[in-house]
Motif scaffolding. Structure first.
Motif, PDB file in Angstrom:
ATOM      1  N   TYR A  22       0.828  -1.206   0.000  1.00 35.27           N
ATOM      2  CA  TYR A  22       0.000   0.000   0.000  1.00 35.27           C
ATOM      3  C   TYR A  22       0.861   1.254   0.000  1.00 35.27           C
ATOM      4  N   GLY A  23       1.967   1.218   0.697  1.00 34.81           N
ATOM      5  CA  GLY A  23       2.877   2.365   0.684  1.00 34.81           C
ATOM      6  C   GLY A  23       3.387   2.657  -0.716  1.00 34.81           C
ATOM      7  N   LEU A  24       3.713   1.612  -1.449  1.00 30.04           N
ATOM      8  CA  LEU A  24       4.145   1.801  -2.834  1.00 30.04           C
ATOM      9  C   LEU A  24       2.992   2.256  -3.716  1.00 30.04           C
ATOM     10  N   ALA A  25       1.792   1.755  -3.448  1.00 31.51           N
ATOM     11  CA  ALA A  25       0.624   2.154  -4.240  1.00 31.51           C
ATOM     12  C   ALA A  25       0.204   3.589  -3.949  1.00 31.51           C
ATOM     13  N   ALA A  26       0.542   4.112  -2.791  1.00 27.68           N
ATOM     14  CA  ALA A  26       0.162   5.482  -2.432  1.00 27.68           C
ATOM     15  C   ALA A  26       1.096   6.525  -3.027  1.00 27.68           C
ATOM     16  N   ILE A  27       2.209   6.089  -3.599  1.00 31.35           N
ATOM     17  CA  ILE A  27       3.136   7.039  -4.211  1.00 31.35           C
ATOM     18  C   ILE A  27       2.488   7.716  -5.415  1.00 31.35           C
ATOM     19  N   GLY A  28       1.792   6.943  -6.234  1.00 31.00           N
ATOM     20  CA  GLY A  28       1.159   7.490  -7.432  1.00 31.00           C
ATOM     21  C   GLY A  28       0.121   8.555  -7.137  1.00 31.00           C
ATOM     22  N   PRO A  29      -0.858   8.270  -6.267  1.00 31.20           N
ATOM     23  CA  PRO A  29      -1.819   9.315  -5.924  1.00 31.20           C
ATOM     24  C   PRO A  29      -1.181  10.525  -5.237  1.00 31.20           C
ATOM     25  N   GLY A  30      -0.136  10.316  -4.469  1.00 31.39           N
ATOM     26  CA  GLY A  30       0.547  11.444  -3.840  1.00 31.39           C
ATOM     27  C   GLY A  30       1.169  12.371  -4.873  1.00 31.39           C
ATOM     28  N   ILE A  31       1.798  11.786  -5.862  1.00 24.62           N
ATOM     29  CA  ILE A  31       2.375  12.583  -6.943  1.00 24.62           C
ATOM     30  C   ILE A  31       1.264  13.252  -7.747  1.00 24.62           C
ATOM     31  N   GLY A  32       0.175  12.522  -7.990  1.00 24.22           N
ATOM     32  CA  GLY A  32      -0.935  13.077  -8.765  1.00 24.22           C
ATOM     33  C   GLY A  32      -1.581  14.277  -8.099  1.00 24.22           C
ATOM     34  N   VAL A  33      -1.790  14.202  -6.799  1.00 28.11           N
ATOM     35  CA  VAL A  33      -2.375  15.329  -6.068  1.00 28.11           C
ATOM     36  C   VAL A  33      -1.444  16.536  -6.130  1.00 28.11           C
ATOM     37  N   GLY A  34      -0.163  16.286  -5.983  1.00 25.34           N
ATOM     38  CA  GLY A  34       0.802  17.375  -6.086  1.00 25.34           C
ATOM     39  C   GLY A  34       0.780  18.028  -7.459  1.00 25.34           C
ATOM     40  N   LEU A  35       0.644  17.236  -8.512  1.00 25.59           N
ATOM     41  CA  LEU A  35       0.597  17.788  -9.864  1.00 25.59           C
ATOM     42  C   LEU A  35      -0.674  18.594 -10.107  1.00 25.59           C
ATOM     43  N   VAL A  36      -1.803  18.097  -9.586  1.00 24.75           N
ATOM     44  CA  VAL A  36      -3.069  18.809  -9.777  1.00 24.75           C
ATOM     45  C   VAL A  36      -3.015  20.182  -9.112  1.00 24.75           C
ATOM     46  N   PHE A  37      -2.577  20.231  -7.864  1.00 22.20           N
ATOM     47  CA  PHE A  37      -2.551  21.507  -7.158  1.00 22.20           C
ATOM     48  C   PHE A  37      -1.457  22.434  -7.683  1.00 22.20           C
ATOM     49  N   SER A  38      -0.333  21.873  -8.134  1.00 18.88           N
ATOM     50  CA  SER A  38       0.699  22.747  -8.700  1.00 18.88           C
ATOM     51  C   SER A  38       0.227  23.347 -10.019  1.00 18.88           C
ATOM     52  N   ALA A  39      -0.528  22.575 -10.806  1.00 14.70           N
ATOM     53  CA  ALA A  39      -1.057  23.126 -12.054  1.00 14.70           C
ATOM     54  C   ALA A  39      -2.081  24.226 -11.768  1.00 14.70           C
ATOM     55  N   TYR A  40      -2.888  24.033 -10.727  1.00 16.56           N
ATOM     56  CA  TYR A  40      -3.865  25.065 -10.368  1.00 16.56           C
ATOM     57  C   TYR A  40      -3.169  26.341  -9.900  1.00 16.56           C
ATOM     58  N   ILE A  41      -2.150  26.194  -9.080  1.00 19.12           N
ATOM     59  CA  ILE A  41      -1.427  27.367  -8.590  1.00 19.12           C
ATOM     60  C   ILE A  41      -0.749  28.093  -9.744  1.00 19.12           C
ATOM     61  N   GLN A  42      -0.171  27.328 -10.652  1.00 24.25           N
ATOM     62  CA  GLN A  42       0.505  27.950 -11.788  1.00 24.25           C
ATOM     63  C   GLN A  42      -0.494  28.651 -12.712  1.00 24.25           C
ATOM     64  N   SER A  43      -1.650  28.028 -12.961  1.00 27.25           N
ATOM     65  CA  SER A  43      -2.637  28.666 -13.828  1.00 27.25           C
ATOM     66  C   SER A  43      -3.232  29.915 -13.178  1.00 27.25           C
ATOM     67  N   LEU A  71      -8.994   2.842  -3.319  1.00 26.57           N
ATOM     68  CA  LEU A  71      -9.084   1.534  -3.980  1.00 26.57           C
ATOM     69  C   LEU A  71      -7.844   0.698  -3.685  1.00 26.57           C
ATOM     70  N   GLY A  72      -6.700   1.350  -3.629  1.00 28.58           N
ATOM     71  CA  GLY A  72      -5.466   0.627  -3.314  1.00 28.58           C
ATOM     72  C   GLY A  72      -5.506  -0.011  -1.937  1.00 28.58           C
ATOM     73  N   ILE A  73      -5.995   0.710  -0.948  1.00 22.30           N
ATOM     74  CA  ILE A  73      -6.051   0.124   0.394  1.00 22.30           C
ATOM     75  C   ILE A  73      -7.161  -0.928   0.481  1.00 22.30           C
ATOM     76  N   ALA A  74      -8.262  -0.729  -0.242  1.00 26.96           N
ATOM     77  CA  ALA A  74      -9.343  -1.714  -0.235  1.00 26.96           C
ATOM     78  C   ALA A  74      -8.884  -3.011  -0.888  1.00 26.96           C
ATOM     79  N   PHE A  75      -8.175  -2.907  -2.002  1.00 26.81           N
ATOM     80  CA  PHE A  75      -7.678  -4.116  -2.660  1.00 26.81           C
ATOM     81  C   PHE A  75      -6.639  -4.818  -1.806  1.00 26.81           C
ATOM     82  N   GLY A  76      -5.899  -4.057  -1.011  1.00 25.65           N
ATOM     83  CA  GLY A  76      -4.953  -4.679  -0.096  1.00 25.65           C
ATOM     84  C   GLY A  76      -5.653  -5.569   0.916  1.00 25.65           C
ATOM     85  N   PHE A  77      -6.781  -5.110   1.443  1.00 25.66           N
ATOM     86  CA  PHE A  77      -7.547  -5.933   2.383  1.00 25.66           C
ATOM     87  C   PHE A  77      -8.205  -7.113   1.679  1.00 25.66           C
ATOM     88  N   VAL A  78      -8.704  -6.907   0.478  1.00 28.74           N
ATOM     89  CA  VAL A  78      -9.369  -7.989  -0.250  1.00 28.74           C
ATOM     90  C   VAL A  78      -8.398  -9.095  -0.585  1.00 28.74           C
TER      91      VAL A  78
END
Length: 84
Positions: A22-43, A71-78
């Motif tokens: 799950y820690g490895l799976a959370a890297i992608g959403p963490g980067i994605g959130v950073g990109l979304v907010f950085s694009a908003y700040i830049q725009s 979904l990543g944490i839910a699939f980890g439990f499943v």
């Protein structure tokens, strides 16, 4: 390697694999959130009058990316429950 240390090592590694996954799976959403907010700040910095227009898209993007993390944490439990 003694039997006791092999059993201990097996318990430690087997118990923490889902947390590492799950820690490895959370890297992608963490980067994605950073990109979304950085694009908003830049725009907003480039064109301040468009900030109200683009803010709903920021929250929609944030919600979709965070849904992927959930979904990543839910699939980890499943998958942990199905293999045990």
């Amino acid at each position: 390697m003694s039997v006791a240390s092999a059993v201990l090592a097996e318990g430690v590694v087997g118990g923490s694999l889902s947390a590492i996954g799950y820690g490895l799976a959370a890297i992608g959403p963490g980067i994605g959130v950073g990109l979304v907010f950085s694009a908003y700040i830049q725009s907003t910095a480039r064109q301040p009058e468009s900030s109200r227009l683009t803010l709903p898209y920021v929250w929609i993007g944030f919600a979709v990316i965070e849904a992927l993390a959930l979904l990543g944490i839910a699939f980890g439990f499943v998958f942990k429950g199905s293999t045990s």
